[in-house]
Motif scaffolding. Structure first.
Motif, PDB file in Angstrom:
ATOM      1  N   MET A  78      11.335  -7.965  21.646  1.00 27.99           N
ATOM      2  CA  MET A  78      12.272  -7.247  20.721  1.00 27.99           C
ATOM      3  C   MET A  78      12.438  -5.619  21.562  1.00 27.99           C
ATOM      4  SD  MET A  78      11.084  -7.848  16.694  1.00 27.99           S
ATOM      5  CE  MET A  78      12.487  -6.776  16.253  1.00 27.99           C
ATOM      6  N   ASP A  79      13.551  -5.235  21.304  1.00 25.78           N
ATOM      7  CA  ASP A  79      13.712  -3.861  22.003  1.00 25.78           C
ATOM      8  C   ASP A  79      12.898  -2.907  21.301  1.00 25.78           C
ATOM      9  OD1 ASP A  79      15.296  -4.963  23.994  1.00 25.78           O
ATOM     10  OD2 ASP A  79      17.127  -4.735  22.778  1.00 25.78           O
ATOM     11  N   ALA A  80      12.831  -2.958  19.914  1.00 28.55           N
ATOM     12  CA  ALA A  80      12.098  -1.950  18.884  1.00 28.55           C
ATOM     13  C   ALA A  80      11.467  -2.753  17.908  1.00 28.55           C
ATOM     14  CB  ALA A  80      13.049  -0.644  18.578  1.00 28.55           C
ATOM     15  N   ARG A  81      10.421  -2.160  17.364  1.00 27.80           N
ATOM     16  CA  ARG A  81       9.590  -2.827  16.244  1.00 27.80           C
ATOM     17  C   ARG A  81      10.346  -2.365  14.862  1.00 27.80           C
ATOM     18  NH1 ARG A  81       4.617  -5.403  15.108  1.00 27.80           N
ATOM     19  NH2 ARG A  81       4.924  -6.126  13.254  1.00 27.80           N
ATOM     20  N   ALA A  82      10.365  -3.377  14.086  1.00 23.58           N
ATOM     21  CA  ALA A  82      10.820  -3.254  12.657  1.00 23.58           C
ATOM     22  C   ALA A  82       9.787  -3.768  11.682  1.00 23.58           C
ATOM     23  CB  ALA A  82      12.306  -3.877  12.348  1.00 23.58           C
ATOM     24  N   VAL A  83       9.643  -3.139  10.771  1.00 25.67           N
ATOM     25  CA  VAL A  83       8.856  -3.591   9.358  1.00 25.67           C
ATOM     26  C   VAL A  83       9.434  -3.485   8.046  1.00 25.67           C
ATOM     27  CG1 VAL A  83       6.578  -3.123   8.184  1.00 25.67           C
ATOM     28  CG2 VAL A  83       6.660  -2.742  10.760  1.00 25.67           C
ATOM     29  N   THR A  84       9.234  -4.578   7.439  1.00 22.64           N
ATOM     30  CA  THR A  84      10.118  -4.695   5.907  1.00 22.64           C
ATOM     31  C   THR A  84       8.993  -4.300   4.767  1.00 22.64           C
ATOM     32  OG1 THR A  84       9.273  -6.953   5.785  1.00 22.64           O
ATOM     33  CG2 THR A  84      11.690  -6.387   6.664  1.00 22.64           C
ATOM     34  N   ARG A  85       9.473  -3.866   4.198  1.00 26.02           N
ATOM     35  CA  ARG A  85       8.665  -3.345   2.769  1.00 26.02           C
ATOM     36  C   ARG A  85       9.331  -4.009   1.455  1.00 26.02           C
ATOM     37  NH1 ARG A  85       4.457   0.054   1.692  1.00 26.02           N
ATOM     38  NH2 ARG A  85       4.297   0.958  -0.499  1.00 26.02           N
ATOM     39  N   GLU A  86       8.427  -4.866   0.934  1.00 29.42           N
ATOM     40  CA  GLU A  86       8.699  -5.714  -0.263  1.00 29.42           C
ATOM     41  C   GLU A  86       8.770  -4.903  -1.330  1.00 29.42           C
ATOM     42  OE1 GLU A  86       9.860  -8.766   0.279  1.00 29.42           O
ATOM     43  OE2 GLU A  86       9.110  -8.643   2.669  1.00 29.42           O
ATOM     44  N   PRO A  87       9.530  -5.415  -2.374  1.00 25.62           N
ATOM     45  CA  PRO A  87       9.422  -4.895  -3.571  1.00 25.62           C
ATOM     46  C   PRO A  87       8.127  -4.835  -4.483  1.00 25.62           C
ATOM     47  CG  PRO A  87      11.307  -6.224  -3.586  1.00 25.62           C
ATOM     48  CD  PRO A  87      10.449  -6.417  -2.335  1.00 25.62           C
ATOM     49  N   ASP A  88       7.609  -3.771  -5.014  1.00 25.83           N
ATOM     50  CA  ASP A  88       6.173  -3.784  -5.583  1.00 25.83           C
ATOM     51  C   ASP A  88       5.109  -3.741  -4.434  1.00 25.83           C
ATOM     52  OD1 ASP A  88       7.061  -3.624  -8.341  1.00 25.83           O
ATOM     53  OD2 ASP A  88       7.432  -5.766  -8.318  1.00 25.83           O
ATOM     54  N   GLU A  89       5.662  -3.304  -3.222  1.00 25.00           N
ATOM     55  CA  GLU A  89       4.635  -3.216  -2.174  1.00 25.00           C
ATOM     56  C   GLU A  89       3.277  -2.502  -2.670  1.00 25.00           C
ATOM     57  OE1 GLU A  89       3.101  -4.716   1.210  1.00 25.00           O
ATOM     58  OE2 GLU A  89       4.819  -5.255   0.412  1.00 25.00           O
ATOM     59  N   ASP A  90       3.517  -1.292  -3.474  1.00 25.08           N
ATOM     60  CA  ASP A  90       2.583  -0.421  -3.791  1.00 25.08           C
ATOM     61  C   ASP A  90       1.489  -1.126  -4.741  1.00 25.08           C
ATOM     62  OD1 ASP A  90       4.218  -0.569  -5.531  1.00 25.08           O
ATOM     63  OD2 ASP A  90       4.240   1.441  -6.269  1.00 25.08           O
ATOM     64  N   ALA A  91       1.961  -1.943  -5.549  1.00 23.68           N
ATOM     65  CA  ALA A  91       1.099  -2.933  -6.364  1.00 23.68           C
ATOM     66  C   ALA A  91       0.224  -3.776  -5.277  1.00 23.68           C
ATOM     67  CB  ALA A  91       1.843  -3.540  -7.507  1.00 23.68           C
ATOM     68  N   ARG A  92       0.913  -4.451  -4.326  1.00 24.24           N
ATOM     69  CA  ARG A  92       0.398  -5.508  -3.401  1.00 24.24           C
ATOM     70  C   ARG A  92      -0.709  -4.445  -2.573  1.00 24.24           C
ATOM     71  NH1 ARG A  92       3.883  -9.608  -1.410  1.00 24.24           N
ATOM     72  NH2 ARG A  92       3.531  -8.771   1.033  1.00 24.24           N
ATOM     73  N   ASP A  93      -0.470  -3.438  -2.366  1.00 27.14           N
ATOM     74  CA  ASP A  93      -1.483  -2.521  -1.447  1.00 27.14           C
ATOM     75  C   ASP A  93      -2.602  -2.401  -2.326  1.00 27.14           C
ATOM     76  OD1 ASP A  93       0.090  -2.534   0.900  1.00 27.14           O
ATOM     77  OD2 ASP A  93       1.016  -0.623   0.098  1.00 27.14           O
ATOM     78  N   PHE A  94      -2.515  -1.973  -3.701  1.00 23.20           N
ATOM     79  CA  PHE A  94      -3.245  -1.849  -4.722  1.00 23.20           C
ATOM     80  C   PHE A  94      -4.439  -3.167  -4.672  1.00 23.20           C
ATOM     81  CE2 PHE A  94      -5.361  -1.908  -8.846  1.00 23.20           C
ATOM     82  CZ  PHE A  94      -6.153  -0.658  -8.930  1.00 23.20           C
ATOM     83  N   ALA A  95      -3.700  -4.285  -4.756  1.00 25.81           N
ATOM     84  CA  ALA A  95      -4.407  -5.453  -4.935  1.00 25.81           C
ATOM     85  C   ALA A  95      -5.416  -5.821  -3.569  1.00 25.81           C
ATOM     86  CB  ALA A  95      -3.544  -6.624  -5.041  1.00 25.81           C
TER      87      ALA A  95
END
Length: 461
Positions: free
Chosen positions: A371-388
């Protein structure tokens, strides 16, 4: 000298049934904890004040408890066993000459007064209350899981899902079919998922055509347990279709019902990956304040050696990701005068790096080689996923993982000791009745083992 046996020709006998039931018999221990004092008041409104006296509903409940505690699956055989076994007669308060009801009585009570009054749920909750009184519930940590139980449905008498018609089933269908049609809007059955199974059983449409592990596909229901991990007491039980969405929904239902009925909400809950969706983790962390010791369902991890999303650092304050080389990935690269343009309203967001940064980066081959540039997606409730994810790194997670295995042990007891390897009853209500009775039996056996009358000896099964 060799003795001989002869039957004494006595006209009268002095026989006390109490003396012939061993002191450490399982049913004698269970009898101390079976609390059905409020049962009569529960079913009284469903009886007429006219007519002949009916069979005592307490007798029916006690016979059903015997059947599930002792693993007697046939109600015909249960009636025969109660008629012959002295301990069963003692437990049912029948004496020596009490008449055992006909096996058809169970169906009449089950489809009538028991379901109208939700009596089996009342008896189950009474056993949980007794566990609370005996200090078998800590309320600190819960575990939840589901197990598949084959339904009383045959593949040869099924139809492809495309050929099954709800209107036809409503007109000519069985009781189980009508019950399923009444639960189409229920989150645990018809509304659990829009996807249709490959086959539908005409005799029991609610049973899910499924394939567990490497076994042959079959029709099944799922029994869901919510247990307290201190002594493996079943706090709630729910019957659902054998699909993940229904099982996750059942866990929410059971947690809410336990808090409402007993005023208990755990500090943490343990479960397997099936419960690790973003929506469920967000509900647990944000709305319930429960620590989820649950593996996160994460499809963003890469296996080709390039950096995954977890290698990027999240900057909450500036709403951006920071790559391992220090470059920022943002949703927007300009300042908007209207703050609502950048307001988070839910959904999946994409964070992109600048093309100039990625092209000049020495780590491009490890980050985005194609790819020419990197892209990252952030899912709904990602903060809760990070906490888990962070909770999974703690020592408490390792402890909870061991305690979660107690649910699997209960399912093993359900199938091997209670002999619930296949359902006898059909339809959603039939599955609920069987799973409730099995949970009552497991809790009563737990009480008998943990709080025996005679600690020096083990109860006779």
């Amino acid at each position: 000298m060799m003795g001989t046996q002869s039957a004494p020709a006595q006209l009268f006998y002095d026989f006390d049934l109490e003396d012939h039931v061993p002191a450490n018999h399982m049913l004698r221990e269970i009898d101390r904890f079976l609390d059905i004092d409020g049962m009569r008041a529960k079913v009284q409104p469903f009886y007429s004040h006219l007519g002949r006296p009916s069979i005592d509903p307490e007798l029916i409940v006690r016979m059903l408890v015997i059947g599930y505690v002792m693993g007697i699956r046939s109600e015909r055989r249960l009636c025969d066993e109660v008629h012959l076994n002295l301990a069963y007669r003692w437990f049912c308060r029948l004496g020596l000459d009490g008449k055992v009801p006909n096996h058809s009585t169970f169906s009449k009570y089950r489809h009538g007064k028991f379901r109208e009054s939700d009596l089996l749920r009342h008896v189950f909750e009474a056993t949980v209350e007794r566990c609370l009184k005996e200090n078998l519930v800590s309320g600190e940590g819960f575990a939840v899981d589901a197990s598949l139980i084959p339904a009383d449905a045959n593949k040869t008498r099924s139809l492809p899902a495309s050929e099954w018609n709800a209107d036809v089933a409503r007109k000519v269908g069985s009781r189980a079919a009508r019950e399923y049609l009444d639960t189409l809007d229920d989150a645990t059955f018809g509304a659990a998922s829009p996807s249709q199974p490959k086959f539908v059983a005409k005799s029991d449409p609610a049973a899910q055509w499924t394939r567990a592990e490497e076994s042959r596909p079959y029709f099944a229901y799922a029994t869901n347990y919510l247990i307290d991990t201190e002594h493996s007491v079943i706090m709630d039980v729910e019957a659902t279709r054998a699909i993940r969405q229904a099982e996750v929904g059942a866990s929410k239902t059971m947690l809410g019902r336990t808090e409402k009925r007993f005023g208990i909400k755990p500090d943490w809950i343990a479960a397997d990956t099936a419960y690790g969706s973003a929506e469920n983790l967000g509900w647990l962390v944000k709305k319930q304040g429960i620590i989820p010791f649950i593996p996160v369902i994460d499809k963003a991890e890469r296996s080709d050696g390039t950096w995954s999303r977890s290698d990027f650092e999240w900057d909450e304050e500036n709403d951006q990701y920071i790559c391992p080389d220090g470059h920022s990935l943002r949703r927007f690269r300009r300042n908007y005068s209207d703050p609502n343009r950048v307001k988070k309203i839910g959904g999946t967001y994409k964070y992109r790096a600048l093309k100039a940064h990625c092209q000049a980066c020495p780590s491009k081959q490890r980050c985005c080689p194609n790819m020419d540039a990197r892209a990252v997606t952030r899912e709904p409730d990602e903060d809760a996923r990070d906490f888990a994810r962070s909770a999974r790194k703690s020592r408490a997670y390792k402890i909870s993982r061991n305690k979660r295995k107690k649910v699997e042990m209960l399912f093993a007891h359900l199938k091997r000791i209670l002999n619930l390897t296949r359902l006898r009853l059909r339809g959603p209500n039939g599955a609920k009745d069987e799973f409730l009775l099995a949970a009552i039996a497991l809790n009563l056996r737990k009480l008998a083992r943990r709080r025996p009358r005679t600690p020096q000896t083990e109860a006779i099964a």
